[in-house]
Design an enzyme around this catalytic site. Structure first.
Site, PDB file in Angstrom:
ATOM      1  N   CYS A 182      45.468  44.745  37.842  1.00 47.20           N
ATOM      2  CA  CYS A 182      45.261  43.723  36.821  1.00 47.20           C
ATOM      3  C   CYS A 182      46.264  43.936  35.690  1.00 47.20           C
ATOM      4  CB  CYS A 182      43.834  43.799  36.290  1.00 47.20           C
ATOM      5  SG  CYS A 182      43.530  42.701  34.880  1.00 47.20           S
ATOM      6  N   ASP A 189      42.985  46.030  41.930  1.00 42.36           N
ATOM      7  CA  ASP A 189      42.353  44.908  42.620  1.00 42.36           C
ATOM      8  C   ASP A 189      42.564  45.111  44.110  1.00 42.36           C
ATOM      9  OD1 ASP A 189      41.639  43.516  40.227  1.00 42.36           O
ATOM     10  OD2 ASP A 189      43.692  42.795  40.054  1.00 42.36           O
TER      11      ASP A 189
END
Length: 274
Positions: A182, A189
């Site tokens: 992120c 992620d």
């Protein structure tokens, strides 16, 4: 000895429990699209499918209600919605008295559409119902290849190539090794990606090395999928191409971008990891 209070753990975040649409934080898509050469008209169709598992409000007598929600944000919308702001916005309904799910859905549609700059489709489902099927992504698995990998970022499109001397094929491939970070929080992620195409056969080893090269890359889910689409299209020149990523949830939300050279409506079936 380090203790939790001296670590990054447990730092306070204010979680409003009253309705506040100003919490939504839109981010224009145009900047990142410009980096990969995407301009209007868009070279793809698509949608970002969000699933929310932590949605609750009060009925008019004060009793809590919970539901699952699906949000479909069109890829043609000018903005994405930053995921933490989305989470905080949804949490703001926790202590709001709302007549029924239909009323809430109308509010969600209005606010999210305003933030995205295009109509967002909203569906609420009873949390007691079997709302989402759990299934594997169809396709040939890429991850079992016995190859060495030593590049983890930035994404390296040079890994991609197709055998233009071979007859065109139509196939779908899948990897569960997609990871990016992120750009706001730095948190990883984790996702699975399904790539369907028609054209010259794409080299599996190069494709897997390319997907793994996102591992230390900072970019939102939607931007990663668009980068994959553009890179595969430019380097391998398929006649048709679709890229669908299924990311694991964080903060009660998962994000599942889909981009395709053809108009299509993807299913919303959870993977085992979700």
């Amino acid at each position: 000895m380090s203790t939790p209070e001296h670590s990054p753990l447990g730092k306070s975040t204010i979680y409003a429990d009253r309705y506040d649409p100003s919490l939504l934080f839109p981010i224009p898509r145009a900047g990142k699209r410009g980096e990969i050469g995407v301009a209007e008209p868009l070279p793809f169709h698509g949608v970002d499918i969000w699933n929310a598992y932590e949605l609750s409000w009060l009925d008019l007598r004060g009793k809590p209600v919970v539901a699952l929600a699906e949000f479909r944000v069109p890829a043609a919308s000018p903005n994405i919605i930053e995921s933490k702001s989305f989470k905080l916005y949804l949490n703001g309904f926790a202590q709001e008295r709302i007549a029924d799910a239909t009323t809430l859905a109308a509010t969600l549609t209005r606010d999210l559409s305003a933030a995205a700059g295009a109509v967002v489709d909203v569906k609420l489902r009873d949390a007691n119902a079997a709302a989402y099927a759990v299934t594997d992504l169809d396709g040939h698995p890429l991850d079992g290849q016995d190859i060495a990998i030593d590049h983890y970022g930035p994404p390296q499109a040079d890994f991609l190539h197709a055998d233009v001397s071979a007859n065109p094929i139509e196939e779908t491939v899948v990897s569960h090794l997609l990871r990016s970070n992120c750009p706001v929080t730095g948190q990883p992620d984790w996702g699975s990606v399904q790539i369907a195409y028609r054209g010259a056969p794409i080299d599996y080893a190069g494709l897997l090395r390319y997907l793994v090269s996102f591992r230390d890359h900072n970019e939102f889910h939607e931007q990663c999928v668009e980068r994959i689409f553009v890179d595969v299209m430019q380097r391998c020149a398929p006649q048709e191409l679709s890229v669908h990523a299924r990311y694991t949830r964080r903060g009660g939300l998962d994000i599942n971008p889909f981009r395709s050279s053809m108009p299509a409506t993807p299913a919303n079936s959870r993977t085992v990891r979700q």
